[in-house]
Design an enzyme around this catalytic site. Structure first.
Site, PDB file in Angstrom:
ATOM      1  N   GLY A 245       0.771  -1.246   0.000  1.00 17.10           N
ATOM      2  CA  GLY A 245       0.000   0.000   0.000  1.00 17.10           C
ATOM      3  C   GLY A 245       0.793   1.281   0.000  1.00 17.10           C
ATOM      4  O   GLY A 245       0.217   2.359  -0.228  1.00 17.10           O
TER       5      GLY A 245
ATOM      6  N   GLU B  82       3.902  -6.616   1.921  1.00 17.02           N
ATOM      7  CA  GLU B  82       3.435  -7.014   0.578  1.00 17.02           C
ATOM      8  C   GLU B  82       3.460  -5.832  -0.390  1.00 17.02           C
ATOM      9  O   GLU B  82       2.452  -5.478  -0.989  1.00 17.02           O
ATOM     10  CB  GLU B  82       1.989  -7.549   0.674  1.00 17.02           C
ATOM     11  CG  GLU B  82       1.792  -8.679   1.655  1.00 17.02           C
ATOM     12  CD  GLU B  82       0.312  -8.947   1.967  1.00 17.02           C
ATOM     13  OE1 GLU B  82      -0.578  -8.296   1.365  1.00 17.02           O
ATOM     14  OE2 GLU B  82       0.045  -9.794   2.830  1.00 17.02           O
TER      15      GLU B  82
ATOM     16  N   GLY C 109       3.815  -3.577  -3.641  1.00 15.38           N
ATOM     17  CA  GLY C 109       3.741  -3.753  -5.088  1.00 15.38           C
ATOM     18  C   GLY C 109       4.195  -2.475  -5.759  1.00 15.38           C
ATOM     19  O   GLY C 109       5.326  -2.329  -6.218  1.00 15.38           O
ATOM     20  N   ARG C 110       3.296  -1.485  -5.738  1.00 16.94           N
ATOM     21  CA  ARG C 110       3.533  -0.205  -6.416  1.00 16.94           C
ATOM     22  C   ARG C 110       4.871   0.438  -6.027  1.00 16.94           C
ATOM     23  O   ARG C 110       5.572   0.957  -6.894  1.00 16.94           O
ATOM     24  CB  ARG C 110       2.388   0.746  -6.042  1.00 16.94           C
ATOM     25  CG  ARG C 110       2.347   2.005  -6.864  1.00 16.94           C
ATOM     26  CD  ARG C 110       1.357   3.011  -6.273  1.00 16.94           C
ATOM     27  NE  ARG C 110       0.084   2.453  -5.907  1.00 16.94           N
ATOM     28  CZ  ARG C 110      -1.020   2.483  -6.650  1.00 16.94           C
ATOM     29  NH1 ARG C 110      -0.993   3.063  -7.827  1.00 16.94           N
ATOM     30  NH2 ARG C 110      -2.133   1.961  -6.191  1.00 16.94           N
TER      31      ARG C 110
ATOM     32  N   TYR D  95      -9.444   5.473 -12.368  1.00 15.06           N
ATOM     33  CA  TYR D  95      -9.317   6.163 -11.075  1.00 15.06           C
ATOM     34  C   TYR D  95      -9.119   7.665 -11.231  1.00 15.06           C
ATOM     35  O   TYR D  95      -8.846   8.349 -10.246  1.00 15.06           O
ATOM     36  CB  TYR D  95      -8.109   5.644 -10.286  1.00 15.06           C
ATOM     37  CG  TYR D  95      -7.938   4.143 -10.267  1.00 15.06           C
ATOM     38  CD1 TYR D  95      -8.822   3.328  -9.561  1.00 15.06           C
ATOM     39  CD2 TYR D  95      -6.877   3.534 -10.922  1.00 15.06           C
ATOM     40  CE1 TYR D  95      -8.653   1.954  -9.535  1.00 15.06           C
ATOM     41  CE2 TYR D  95      -6.704   2.164 -10.894  1.00 15.06           C
ATOM     42  CZ  TYR D  95      -7.595   1.379 -10.204  1.00 15.06           C
ATOM     43  OH  TYR D  95      -7.425   0.022 -10.170  1.00 15.06           O
TER      44      TYR D  95
ATOM     45  N   CYS E  59     -12.668   3.687 -28.691  1.00 12.83           N
ATOM     46  CA  CYS E  59     -13.905   4.452 -28.861  1.00 12.83           C
ATOM     47  C   CYS E  59     -14.655   4.669 -27.558  1.00 12.83           C
ATOM     48  O   CYS E  59     -15.714   4.087 -27.326  1.00 12.83           O
ATOM     49  CB  CYS E  59     -14.774   3.767 -29.898  1.00 12.83           C
ATOM     50  SG  CYS E  59     -13.901   3.691 -31.459  1.00 12.83           S
TER      51      CYS E  59
HETATM   52  N1  LLP Z   1      -1.496  -6.947  -0.664  1.00  9.70           N
HETATM   53  C1  LLP Z   1      -2.786  -7.062  -0.983  1.00  9.70           C
HETATM   54  C2  LLP Z   1      -3.620  -8.028  -0.272  1.00  9.70           C
HETATM   55  C3  LLP Z   1      -3.344  -6.257  -1.993  1.00  9.70           C
HETATM   56  O1  LLP Z   1      -4.634  -6.372  -2.301  1.00  9.70           O
HETATM   57  C4  LLP Z   1      -2.522  -5.325  -2.691  1.00  9.70           C
HETATM   58  C5  LLP Z   1      -3.059  -4.478  -3.756  1.00  9.70           C
HETATM   59  C6  LLP Z   1      -1.158  -5.271  -2.329  1.00  9.70           C
HETATM   60  C7  LLP Z   1      -0.686  -6.085  -1.308  1.00  9.70           C
HETATM   61  C8  LLP Z   1      -0.198  -4.340  -3.009  1.00  9.70           C
HETATM   62  O2  LLP Z   1      -0.533  -3.013  -2.805  1.00  9.70           O
HETATM   63  P1  LLP Z   1       0.460  -1.851  -3.338  1.00  9.70           P
HETATM   64  O3  LLP Z   1       1.743  -1.932  -2.525  1.00  9.70           O
HETATM   65  O4  LLP Z   1       0.735  -2.084  -4.758  1.00  9.70           O
HETATM   66  O5  LLP Z   1      -0.290  -0.612  -3.095  1.00  9.70           O
HETATM   67  N2  LLP Z   1      -5.054  -1.106  -9.580  1.00  9.70           N
HETATM   68  C9  LLP Z   1      -4.904  -0.111  -8.541  1.00  9.70           C
HETATM   69  C10 LLP Z   1      -4.280  -0.676  -7.296  1.00  9.70           C
HETATM   70  C11 LLP Z   1      -4.992  -1.903  -6.756  1.00  9.70           C
HETATM   71  C12 LLP Z   1      -4.343  -2.476  -5.527  1.00  9.70           C
HETATM   72  C13 LLP Z   1      -4.882  -3.823  -5.232  1.00  9.70           C
HETATM   73  N3  LLP Z   1      -4.284  -4.481  -4.114  1.00  9.70           N
HETATM   74  C14 LLP Z   1      -4.146   1.076  -9.114  1.00  9.70           C
HETATM   75  O6  LLP Z   1      -3.771   1.046 -10.280  1.00  9.70           O
HETATM   76  O7  LLP Z   1      -3.953   2.082  -8.420  1.00  9.70           O
END
Ligand code: LLP
Length: 415
Positions: free
Chosen positions: A239, A273, A275-276, A316, A342
């Protein structure tokens, strides 16, 4: 430090000019920087060095095999949400023993696959899921390592579509029900309770919501300990936000120091966890201007990437920087940068000041997370190619899809 920078007036990915990538592989193409990915992972690893931990990269944010390969080699674990993601991790050389399984809808087949692979932990999101995992484990004569994902009911202060820790969200176990469910799970011989986790949302730019969630989790951890249930790990989810425009999210180091302080003397392995925060700024989307269209009301730069390639702006209202690959001599004007799809929501950016001519290349920045993975074939468009740059080298790590590949699963009716 960004790995996408101008040398003179030409934008590079590490040591490779983006124009070279476009010439070789065409557009639209996602371009990732290996050093960018490794640097971000390292910023987590460095602060955690003295503490028992596992960084589980959220595969959903960018699941290209080469990206997972880079991360696995650099020591990361993985957070998956499907059997498909598990397969990717294994094929990329990741280890099941360093992989955790999140998500509200794990199917029986996925649970089986994960148990047989020797997954490190299931992050359980409901009582029904716990029962199903218990049943599958019994049938396979396995013991399932389990953590309960708690929904702490905190407002993460992010876009409603990516907020997950409020009680009205589908995620996690209601914090009022979690203690009882731990007690039940402790009675199940096929279940080994090893942790607690939560994930309150994505693109978080403040520490406050994390701290509120952690306080609630720790109260539960301590209560469980009193009841004889001693957990091994504490997973704060992902997150952490990134800077797309002018956001100032905390650095991993700030988050982790604050969390370790909260954990105090408790002997808990810290799991994350992210990601981004690992891949977003390590990738861009390279696209070419097809047409410039000037109207009395607006100017449009019509490019060859659309919402099917990068849906974040449409879905978003996300803002991602768009810059020219060659800083040229054209006059600067305000453009809406739009794709060929489109839909009026098919835009990558609005009212951007750009000095461009038809056929110029543009880079949509911060596109390494939730970019290609969310792409689709809408309008029967082939999905983009993906290239990973490593110093002076460029590797095509996903070919551009062909129409043949796109259509191969379909058929007309029989005669
Ligand atoms: N752990 C769980 C259980 C999650 O559901 C997620 C993301 C993460 C970790 C990783 O979160 P991050 O570190 O990436 O924020 N498509 C959206 C973001 C969706 C996030 C879904 N879950 C966007 O493009 O902003």
């Amino acid at each position: 430090m960004t790995l996408f920078d101008y040398r003179q007036d030409e934008l590079f990915a590490e040591q490779v000019p983006l124009s070279k990538i476009a010439a070789e592989f065409g557009t639209p193409t996602y371009v990732y920087s290996r050093a960018g990915i490794e640097n971000e992972l390292r910023s987590y690893q460095r602060v955690l060095a003295g503490h028992s931990h596992l960084i589980c990269y959220a595969v959903k944010s960018n699941s290209n095999l080469a990206v997972l390969d880079v991360l696995a080699r650099a020591g990361a674990g993985f957070d998956i949400v499907s059997g498909g993601e598990l397969e990717r991790v294994l094929r990329a050389g990741g280890s099941a023993a360093k992989t955790i399984f999140s998500g509200v809808g794990k199917s029986t087949a996925e649970i089986e696959k994960a148990l047989l692979a020797g997954i490190a932990c299931f992050n359980i999101e409901s009582e029904a899921e716990l029962e199903r995992i218990c049943m599958v484990a019994e049938r396979l004569q396995k013991v399932a390592p389990v953590s309960l994902r708690v929904n702490p009911d905190v407002d993460a202060g992010t876009h409603p579509y990516i907020s997950t820790g409020l009680k009205e969200n589908k995620f996690g176990i209601d914090s009022g029900q979690a203690f009882e469910l731990y007690l039940r799970a402790a009675e199940m011989p096929q279940i080994k309770l090893i942790g607690i986790d939560c994930h309150i949302g994505s693109q978080l730019t403040e520490l406050g919501p994390y701290m509120d969630a952690i306080d609630k989790m720790l109260t539960l951890v301590d209560r469980l300990q009193t009841a004889g249930i001693v957990l091994e790990h504490f997973d704060i989810g992902g997150g952490l936000g990134v800077c797309y425009r002018d956001e100032q999210p905390p650095a991993p180091q700030q988050l982790i120091s604050a969390v370790l302080k909260k954990l105090g003397r408790r002997k808990l392995k810290l799991m994350l966890e992210p990601g981004r925060s690992i891949t977003a700024n390590a990738g861009i989307l390279l696209t070419r201007v097809e047409y410039l269209k000037h109207t009395p009301h607006k100017n449009f730069a019509i490019v060859d990437a659309g919402m099917n390639d990068l849906i974040r702006p449409a879905l978003y209202g996300a803002w991602q920087n768009i810059i020219p690959v060659r800083r040229g001599s054209a006059e600067s004007q305000l453009y809406d940068v739009v794709g060929p799809v489109c839909e009026s929501a098919d835009f990558l950016g609005k009212e951007r000041s750009l000095a461009i001519l038809p056929d110029d290349l543009l880079a949509v920045m911060s596109a390494g997370s939730y970019g290609f993975v969310m792409s689709s074939n809408y309008n029967s468009r082939n999905r983009a190619a993906e290239v990973l740059v490593d110093g002076p080298r460029m590797h095509l790590v996903r070919q551009r899809e062909s129409l043949e590949q796109q259509l191969q699963l379909e058929s007309c009716l029989p005669e």
